[in-house]
Design a protein around this motif. Structure first.
Motif, PDB file in Angstrom:
ATOM      1  N   LEU A  55      -2.817 -11.474  16.578  1.00 14.69           N
ATOM      2  CA  LEU A  55      -2.465 -11.708  15.173  1.00 14.69           C
ATOM      3  C   LEU A  55      -2.874 -10.521  14.305  1.00 14.69           C
ATOM      4  N   PHE A  56      -4.119 -10.110  14.395  1.00 13.85           N
ATOM      5  CA  PHE A  56      -4.620  -9.025  13.547  1.00 13.85           C
ATOM      6  C   PHE A  56      -3.889  -7.710  13.840  1.00 13.85           C
ATOM      7  N   LYS A  57      -3.681  -7.409  15.107  1.00 15.91           N
ATOM      8  CA  LYS A  57      -3.006  -6.155  15.460  1.00 15.91           C
ATOM      9  C   LYS A  57      -1.559  -6.156  14.979  1.00 15.91           C
ATOM     10  N   ASN A  58      -0.880  -7.299  15.076  1.00 19.48           N
ATOM     11  CA  ASN A  58       0.496  -7.395  14.577  1.00 19.48           C
ATOM     12  C   ASN A  58       0.539  -7.203  13.056  1.00 19.48           C
ATOM     13  N   ILE A  59      -0.386  -7.824  12.352  1.00 18.18           N
ATOM     14  CA  ILE A  59      -0.443  -7.666  10.894  1.00 18.18           C
ATOM     15  C   ILE A  59      -0.673  -6.200  10.542  1.00 18.18           C
ATOM     16  N   LEU A  60      -1.662  -5.583  11.175  1.00 25.45           N
ATOM     17  CA  LEU A  60      -2.007  -4.198  10.853  1.00 25.45           C
ATOM     18  C   LEU A  60      -0.898  -3.224  11.240  1.00 25.45           C
ATOM     19  N   ASN A  61      -0.218  -3.466  12.353  1.00 29.23           N
ATOM     20  CA  ASN A  61       0.929  -2.628  12.722  1.00 29.23           C
ATOM     21  C   ASN A  61       2.019  -2.705  11.656  1.00 29.23           C
ATOM     22  N   GLY A  62       2.307  -3.908  11.187  1.00 29.90           N
ATOM     23  CA  GLY A  62       3.312  -4.084  10.138  1.00 29.90           C
ATOM     24  C   GLY A  62       2.932  -3.363   8.861  1.00 29.90           C
ATOM     25  N   VAL A  63       1.665  -3.443   8.495  1.00 27.39           N
ATOM     26  CA  VAL A  63       1.176  -2.757   7.298  1.00 27.39           C
ATOM     27  C   VAL A  63       1.338  -1.249   7.459  1.00 27.39           C
ATOM     28  N   GLN A  64       0.991  -0.718   8.627  1.00 26.45           N
ATOM     29  CA  GLN A  64       1.134   0.724   8.846  1.00 26.45           C
ATOM     30  C   GLN A  64       2.585   1.161   8.670  1.00 26.45           C
ATOM     31  N   GLU A  65       3.513   0.392   9.198  1.00 29.20           N
ATOM     32  CA  GLU A  65       4.937   0.713   9.033  1.00 29.20           C
ATOM     33  C   GLU A  65       5.313   0.698   7.552  1.00 29.20           C
ATOM     34  N   ASP A  66       4.821  -0.296   6.817  1.00 25.58           N
ATOM     35  CA  ASP A  66       5.122  -0.391   5.380  1.00 25.58           C
ATOM     36  C   ASP A  66       4.552   0.805   4.611  1.00 25.58           C
ATOM     37  N   LEU A  67       3.374   1.274   5.014  1.00 28.33           N
ATOM     38  CA  LEU A  67       2.780   2.429   4.335  1.00 28.33           C
ATOM     39  C   LEU A  67       3.635   3.681   4.500  1.00 28.33           C
ATOM     40  N   PHE A  68       4.261   3.833   5.666  1.00 26.74           N
ATOM     41  CA  PHE A  68       5.162   4.969   5.857  1.00 26.74           C
ATOM     42  C   PHE A  68       6.358   4.876   4.908  1.00 26.74           C
ATOM     43  N   ILE A  69       6.869   3.671   4.720  1.00 29.15           N
ATOM     44  CA  ILE A  69       8.001   3.486   3.803  1.00 29.15           C
ATOM     45  C   ILE A  69       7.577   3.806   2.371  1.00 29.15           C
ATOM     46  N   ILE A  70       6.376   3.385   1.993  1.00 28.58           N
ATOM     47  CA  ILE A  70       5.880   3.684   0.645  1.00 28.58           C
ATOM     48  C   ILE A  70       5.754   5.199   0.460  1.00 28.58           C
ATOM     49  N   GLN A  71       5.225   5.895   1.461  1.00 27.52           N
ATOM     50  CA  GLN A  71       5.125   7.348   1.372  1.00 27.52           C
ATOM     51  C   GLN A  71       6.516   7.981   1.233  1.00 27.52           C
ATOM     52  N   PRO A  85      15.048   6.383   0.918  1.00 27.65           N
ATOM     53  CA  PRO A  85      14.109   5.667   1.806  1.00 27.65           C
ATOM     54  C   PRO A  85      14.558   4.219   1.989  1.00 27.65           C
ATOM     55  N   PRO A  86      14.077   3.572   3.044  1.00 34.17           N
ATOM     56  CA  PRO A  86      14.420   2.165   3.250  1.00 34.17           C
ATOM     57  C   PRO A  86      14.022   1.331   2.027  1.00 34.17           C
ATOM     58  N   LEU A  87      14.810   0.320   1.748  1.00 39.74           N
ATOM     59  CA  LEU A  87      14.538  -0.569   0.629  1.00 39.74           C
ATOM     60  C   LEU A  87      13.187  -1.253   0.834  1.00 39.74           C
ATOM     61  N   PHE A  88      12.425  -1.357  -0.228  1.00 37.03           N
ATOM     62  CA  PHE A  88      11.126  -2.021  -0.172  1.00 37.03           C
ATOM     63  C   PHE A  88      11.251  -3.294  -1.008  1.00 37.03           C
ATOM     64  N   THR A  89      11.430  -4.413  -0.347  1.00 42.52           N
ATOM     65  CA  THR A  89      11.730  -5.659  -1.062  1.00 42.52           C
ATOM     66  C   THR A  89      10.477  -6.490  -1.323  1.00 42.52           C
ATOM     67  N   ASN A  90      10.658  -7.455  -2.186  1.00 44.80           N
ATOM     68  CA  ASN A  90       9.571  -8.381  -2.509  1.00 44.80           C
ATOM     69  C   ASN A  90       9.201  -9.251  -1.306  1.00 44.80           C
ATOM     70  N   ASN A  91      10.072  -9.293  -0.287  1.00 46.13           N
ATOM     71  CA  ASN A  91       9.743 -10.046   0.931  1.00 46.13           C
ATOM     72  C   ASN A  91       8.494  -9.493   1.599  1.00 46.13           C
ATOM     73  N   LYS A  92       8.283  -8.185   1.497  1.00 44.05           N
ATOM     74  CA  LYS A  92       7.083  -7.585   2.079  1.00 44.05           C
ATOM     75  C   LYS A  92       5.826  -8.064   1.353  1.00 44.05           C
ATOM     76  N   VAL A  93       5.922  -8.197   0.036  1.00 45.41           N
ATOM     77  CA  VAL A  93       4.803  -8.708  -0.762  1.00 45.41           C
ATOM     78  C   VAL A  93       4.555 -10.168  -0.392  1.00 45.41           C
ATOM     79  N   ARG A  94       5.621 -10.948  -0.326  1.00 44.60           N
ATOM     80  CA  ARG A  94       5.477 -12.375   0.001  1.00 44.60           C
ATOM     81  C   ARG A  94       4.858 -12.578   1.377  1.00 44.60           C
ATOM     82  N   LYS A  95       5.210 -11.711   2.321  1.00 39.31           N
ATOM     83  CA  LYS A  95       4.642 -11.834   3.676  1.00 39.31           C
ATOM     84  C   LYS A  95       3.120 -11.658   3.631  1.00 39.31           C
ATOM     85  N   LEU A  96       2.646 -10.663   2.873  1.00 38.91           N
ATOM     86  CA  LEU A  96       1.198 -10.484   2.733  1.00 38.91           C
ATOM     87  C   LEU A  96       0.575 -11.718   2.084  1.00 38.91           C
TER      88      LEU A  96
END
Length: 184
Positions: A55-71, A85-96
């Motif tokens: 669970l923790f590794k999957n969450i952290l992997n997803g966050v790392q991918e999102d950080l690349f998109i933010i950059q 850049p890829p669209l950054f939707t509110n779904n990412k916020v909701r997932k957190l």
């Protein structure tokens, strides 16, 4: 001289596309803070979380991918080019937020400060939370300067909350009592 360096020095600038950007700009500071956070999360995700490993590794992997998109969003806002850049939707916020809510339901946290480091892995998550807050502050400085999706600011705010919730949940799972500061 090879791939990793040119031997010429960079005179304090970075290449972004065909544009030279001073390394002291707010944008480069923000991208650097996000890079630091991403690197730290690489260390954190390799800790042993026991039965929470997957669970923790999957969450952290997803966050790392999102950080690349933010950059990528910050970089794209700095230069006039055709890169979108890829669209950054509110779904990412909701997932957190869903992860945070789930952890909160399971441990019912108490308000107030705690002394960090009840266990090594918990301490790493707390450290990542602090670095996450710094990255958020650096990106917030771009709010009026660049056209960055508002969801990115929300995401970075929730990210530090997620890391805090993960640390508290892990401490609880490890049956580690987290103490409040004595202020003496």
């Amino acid at each position: 001289m090879g791939f990793f360096y040119t031997g010429k020095g960079d005179k304090g600038v970075s290449d972004l596309g065909k544009k030279k950007i001073k390394k002291t700009t707010l944008e480069i500071e923000a991208v650097g803070a996000l890079d630091e956070l991403n690197s730290l999360l690489g260390i954190v995700k390799n800790q042993s979380f026991g039965k929470l490993n997957r669970l923790f590794k999957n969450i952290l992997n997803g966050v790392q991918e999102d950080l690349f998109i933010i950059q990528a969003h910050i970089g794209a806002a700095m230069v006039d080019n055709k890169f979108t850049p890829p669209l950054f939707t509110n779904n990412k916020v909701r997932k957190l937020e869903e992860f945070i809510d789930d952890f909160e339901k399971k441990i019912k946290p108490k308000r107030g400060f705690i002394v960090y480091g009840a266990a090594e892995e918990v301490g790493w998550l707390d450290y990542a939370r602090a670095v996450s807050r710094r990255a958020e502050r650096r990106v917030l400085k771009l709010k009026t300067k660049n056209k960055i999706q508002p969801e990115i600011f929300s995401y970075l705010n929730r990210l530090s909350s997620l890391l805090y919730a993960m640390a508290r949940f892990l401490a609880s799972q490890k049956k580690k009592k987290e103490k409040k500061p004595l202020y003496k």
